[in-house]
Design an enzyme around this catalytic site. Structure first.
Site, PDB file in Angstrom:
ATOM      1  N   ASP A 141      -0.395   2.357   0.186  1.00 51.23           N
ATOM      2  CA  ASP A 141       0.148   1.498   1.251  1.00 51.23           C
ATOM      3  C   ASP A 141      -0.374   1.858   2.638  1.00 51.23           C
ATOM      4  O   ASP A 141       0.316   1.662   3.643  1.00 51.23           O
ATOM      5  CB  ASP A 141       1.687   1.539   1.253  1.00 51.23           C
ATOM      6  N   HIS A 169      -1.092  -5.433  -1.676  1.00 48.53           N
ATOM      7  CA  HIS A 169      -1.973  -5.327  -0.506  1.00 48.53           C
ATOM      8  C   HIS A 169      -1.664  -6.488   0.446  1.00 48.53           C
ATOM      9  O   HIS A 169      -1.891  -7.644   0.112  1.00 48.53           O
ATOM     10  CB  HIS A 169      -3.444  -5.354  -0.945  1.00 48.53           C
ATOM     11  N   GLN A 189      -3.919   2.055  -4.806  1.00 48.49           N
ATOM     12  CA  GLN A 189      -3.065   3.227  -4.595  1.00 48.49           C
ATOM     13  C   GLN A 189      -3.718   4.177  -3.572  1.00 48.49           C
ATOM     14  O   GLN A 189      -4.323   3.700  -2.639  1.00 48.49           O
ATOM     15  CB  GLN A 189      -2.760   3.925  -5.938  1.00 48.49           C
TER      16      GLN A 189
HETATM   17  P1  GDP Z   1      -1.975  -1.467   1.112  1.00 46.14           P
HETATM   18  O1  GDP Z   1      -1.267  -1.410  -0.194  1.00 46.14           O
HETATM   19  O2  GDP Z   1      -2.758  -0.228   1.393  1.00 46.14           O
HETATM   20  O3  GDP Z   1      -2.801  -2.702   1.286  1.00 46.14           O
HETATM   21  O4  GDP Z   1      -0.827  -1.516   2.237  1.00 46.14           O
HETATM   22  P2  GDP Z   1       0.508  -2.422   2.186  1.00 46.14           P
HETATM   23  O5  GDP Z   1       0.166  -3.820   2.457  1.00 46.14           O
HETATM   24  O6  GDP Z   1       1.293  -2.115   0.965  1.00 46.14           O
HETATM   25  O7  GDP Z   1       1.331  -1.771   3.383  1.00 46.14           O
HETATM   26  C1  GDP Z   1       0.859  -1.770   4.683  1.00 46.14           C
HETATM   27  C2  GDP Z   1       1.880  -2.477   5.576  1.00 46.14           C
HETATM   28  O8  GDP Z   1       1.630  -2.155   6.927  1.00 46.14           O
HETATM   29  C3  GDP Z   1       1.801  -3.984   5.481  1.00 46.14           C
HETATM   30  O9  GDP Z   1       3.077  -4.511   5.658  1.00 46.14           O
HETATM   31  C4  GDP Z   1       0.900  -4.360   6.647  1.00 46.14           C
HETATM   32  O10 GDP Z   1       1.136  -5.663   7.157  1.00 46.14           O
HETATM   33  C5  GDP Z   1       1.339  -3.335   7.670  1.00 46.14           C
HETATM   34  N1  GDP Z   1       0.277  -2.921   8.612  1.00 46.14           N
HETATM   35  C6  GDP Z   1      -1.036  -2.671   8.353  1.00 46.14           C
HETATM   36  N2  GDP Z   1      -1.667  -2.225   9.447  1.00 46.14           N
HETATM   37  C7  GDP Z   1      -0.729  -2.194  10.434  1.00 46.14           C
HETATM   38  C8  GDP Z   1      -0.754  -1.784  11.807  1.00 46.14           C
HETATM   39  O11 GDP Z   1      -1.773  -1.356  12.356  1.00 46.14           O
HETATM   40  N3  GDP Z   1       0.424  -1.866  12.516  1.00 46.14           N
HETATM   41  C9  GDP Z   1       1.568  -2.317  11.935  1.00 46.14           C
HETATM   42  N4  GDP Z   1       2.663  -2.342  12.689  1.00 46.14           N
HETATM   43  N5  GDP Z   1       1.624  -2.706  10.651  1.00 46.14           N
HETATM   44  C10 GDP Z   1       0.497  -2.631   9.906  1.00 46.14           C
HETATM   45  P1  IMO Z   2      -1.036   0.126  -3.207  1.00 41.28           P
HETATM   46  O1  IMO Z   2      -2.362  -0.253  -3.867  1.00 41.28           O
HETATM   47  C1  IMO Z   2       2.237   3.014  -3.155  1.00 41.28           C
HETATM   48  C2  IMO Z   2       3.319   4.822  -7.001  1.00 41.28           C
HETATM   49  C3  IMO Z   2       4.683   4.473  -7.539  1.00 41.28           C
HETATM   50  C4  IMO Z   2       4.983   5.747  -8.306  1.00 41.28           C
HETATM   51  C5  IMO Z   2       3.631   6.113  -8.895  1.00 41.28           C
HETATM   52  C6  IMO Z   2       3.395   5.639 -10.310  1.00 41.28           C
HETATM   53  O2  IMO Z   2      -0.264  -1.027  -2.715  1.00 41.28           O
HETATM   54  O3  IMO Z   2      -1.229   1.222  -2.215  1.00 41.28           O
HETATM   55  P2  IMO Z   2       2.858   3.246 -11.386  1.00 41.28           P
HETATM   56  O4  IMO Z   2       3.639   1.966 -11.353  1.00 41.28           O
HETATM   57  O5  IMO Z   2       1.494   3.153 -10.837  1.00 41.28           O
HETATM   58  O6  IMO Z   2       2.892   3.896 -12.733  1.00 41.28           O
HETATM   59  O7  IMO Z   2       3.699   4.254 -10.414  1.00 41.28           O
HETATM   60  O8  IMO Z   2       2.664   5.533  -8.041  1.00 41.28           O
HETATM   61  N1  IMO Z   2       2.474   3.648  -6.665  1.00 41.28           N
HETATM   62  C7  IMO Z   2       2.230   3.228  -5.425  1.00 41.28           C
HETATM   63  N2  IMO Z   2       2.705   3.667  -4.238  1.00 41.28           N
HETATM   64  N3  IMO Z   2       1.342   2.026  -3.196  1.00 41.28           N
HETATM   65  C8  IMO Z   2       0.834   1.585  -4.361  1.00 41.28           C
HETATM   66  O9  IMO Z   2      -0.159   0.682  -4.451  1.00 41.28           O
HETATM   67  C9  IMO Z   2       1.306   2.176  -5.559  1.00 41.28           C
HETATM   68  N4  IMO Z   2       1.054   1.972  -6.869  1.00 41.28           N
HETATM   69  C10 IMO Z   2       1.760   2.889  -7.532  1.00 41.28           C
HETATM   70  O10 IMO Z   2       5.598   4.239  -6.507  1.00 41.28           O
HETATM   71  O11 IMO Z   2       5.354   6.761  -7.414  1.00 41.28           O
HETATM   72 MG    MG Z   3       0.652  -1.536  -0.951  1.00 38.66          MG
END
Ligand code: GDP
Ligand code: IMO
Ligand code: MG
Length: 428
Positions: free
Chosen positions: A13, A41, A224
């Site tokens: 994330d 994502h 991840q």
């Molecule tokens: P990913 O799984 O790595 O693609 O990340 P996620 O989408 O799960 O989580 C990132 C969160 O942070 C999302 O809600 C994005 O909209 C938010 N986000 C990303 N970059 C920024 C930033 O620079 N500032 C803020 N405030 N939010 C951000």
């Molecule tokens: P993105 O791509 C954050 C974590 C789960 C758990 C562990 C194992 O959005 O960054 P799983 O379902 O993969 O067997 O869970 O990994 N986990 C993530 N945490 N972002 C993710 O994906 C994750 N995908 C799995 O929370 O701790």
């Molecule tokens: Mg994510």
């Protein structure tokens, strides 16, 4: 730099979706390497706000070929729903391809994920319950069903017959449970998924080789994060795939020697969803403040993310393991209100200072972080577009992070939208 991998460098994330969405405007091909719908994502761009679980984040540019690679595991029901939402937002899916080698997440994988977690009791991993672990177990034990199998009636029926009989016994004997559907119904349903996805399921090899031969810019979208890697992460509190640069090449079908750069995405602090050690975790009001300011709630499961200070020991380890060549630092704006910031620069354990990231989670859960303190900048950074436009205290903070990780800064994001980015280095 024609081939670049974009990886999460913490516990997931970090902002992979938003970084890939931005870089894809200069790429011609984006390949999701591994993982499945455990990923979420987020992309916010002129077309709207999207939470992608399986589709590569390059999908918003109609000129970019987007591939769901061989290393992924795909729940067709989740994918169909996601594709429908993209169609409704007028996003073209004409250049979306799915590797026929990718594995299928079946209903019994989802059931087993939940049942196994329940069985772990207090030691539960905190999986996303999307069937990921059980699907990769079946791949490794050569019991998996692949996306290409959905296109061949006889192959699907013969594979499903033997696998479902076995899974039925496991579910019944271990958990007093049953498969969610009969062989006949499951067969018909997955055949139908195959029909509906037929135009997208293709052999990927020729397409990728052609792109490599022509030196066109290719992005590999990681899944991840480095610390969730099955080999190098905080095992067993990890996911079931190799989440680093080697795994990215393997899952995308790109020879490692062709990789020209690795963008490692780090949040300006740290978060983690699910169980497992987290040395710099903040369980106080400040942690709650950062959780709210950063909207740190899981994209896939909605769970509150655990929040903590930037951990430079873990960050440097992730950079070294994966050959990170450029840092994308995200969510700097989330720290705008924080009075004093801390960066973990070392771990103390049993009166000694550890010189590397420990493999034992019992050690990692006992370490005492050694912190450096920095004054906060108490200024809104969300409109900054150059390094100079960031307050001096923020510049000091990001420079120190980069120095501690040992990698130069490539970009810094100051808000979730595509344009809220301080770009410091050309990636392509
Ligand atoms: P990913 O799984 O790595 O693609 O990340 P996620 O989408 O799960 O989580 C990132 C969160 O942070 C999302 O809600 C994005 O909209 C938010 N986000 C990303 N970059 C920024 C930033 O620079 N500032 C803020 N405030 N939010 C951000
Ligand atoms: P993105 O791509 C954050 C974590 C789960 C758990 C562990 C194992 O959005 O960054 P799983 O379902 O993969 O067997 O869970 O990994 N986990 C993530 N945490 N972002 C993710 O994906 C994750 N995908 C799995 O929370 O701790
Ligand atoms: Mg994510």
């Amino acid at each position: 730099m024609p081939v670049v991998a974009v990886l999460g460098a913490q516990w997931g994330d970090e902002g992979k979706g938003r970084v890939v969405d931005l870089l894809a405007t200069k790429a011609k091909m984006v390949i999701r390497a591994a993982g499945g719908s455990n990923a979420g994502h987020t992309v916010i761009n002129p077309l709207g706000t999207f939470k992608l679980h399986l589709t590569p984040a390059g999908i918003f540019d109609a000129n970019v070929v987007n591939i769901i690679g061989a290393g992924t595991v795909i729940d067709p029901a989740v994918l169909m729903k996601e594709l429908q939402a993209l169609r409704e937002a007028n996003v073209s899916l004409d250049k979306l391809y799915i590797s026929d080698r990718a594995h299928v997440v079946m209903p019994y994988h989802v059931s087993l994920d939940a049942l196994e977690e329940k069985d772990r009791g207090a030691n539960e991993i905190g999986t996303t319950k999307r069937g990921i672990g059980p699907a990769y177990v079946d791949k490794a034990s050569r019991m998996g069903i692949r996306m290409g199998d959905l296109l061949h009636e006889e192959t699907l029926l013969s594979r499903l017959t033997s696998v479902l009989e076995y899974k039925g016994r496991v579910l019944n004997k271990m958990y007093s449970a049953q498969p969610s559907a009969s062989l006949h119904d499951m067969y018909l349903q997955y055949l139908e998924f195959g029909r509906q996805l037929e135009a997208h399921i293709v052999p990927i090899h020729g397409m990728v080789q052609d792109a490599l031969r022509r030196d066109i810019p290719i992005l590999i979208e990681g899944n991840q994060g480095a610390l969730l890697d099955v080999d190098y992460g905080t095992f067993p509190y990890v996911t079931s795939t190799a989440t680093g640069s080697a795994g990215a090449c393997q899952g995308a079908g790109i020879p490692p020697m062709r990789l020209n750069g690795v963008v490692g995405i780090y949040k300006a602090y740290t978060t983690r969803v699910g169980g497992g050690p987290f040395p710099t975790e903040l369980t106080d009001d400040l942690g709650e403040h950062i959780r709210q300011a950063g909207q740190e709630f899981g994209t896939t499961t909605g769970r509150p993310r655990r929040v903590g200070w930037f951990d430079a020991v873990a960050a440097r380890y992730a950079a070294e393991i994966n050959g990170i060549s450029s840092i994308a630092l995200t969510k700097l704006d989330v720290l705008d209100d924080v009075e004093t910031l801390k960066i973990c620069i070392g771990y103390r354990w049993n009166d000694t200072e550890l010189d590397s990231f420990p493999s034992s989670i019992s050690v990692l859960s006992q370490v005492e972080p050694i912190y450096e303190e920095y004054p906060g900048w108490k200024t809104n950074t969300s409109d900054a577009r150059t390094l100079d436009e960031l307050p001096e205290a923020a510049q000091r903070y990001v420079r120190r992070l980069s120095q501690l990780v040992g990698v130069r800064l490539g970009m810094i994001s100051v808000g979730p939208s595509r344009e809220q980015m301080v770009a410091l280095q050309e990636i392509f």
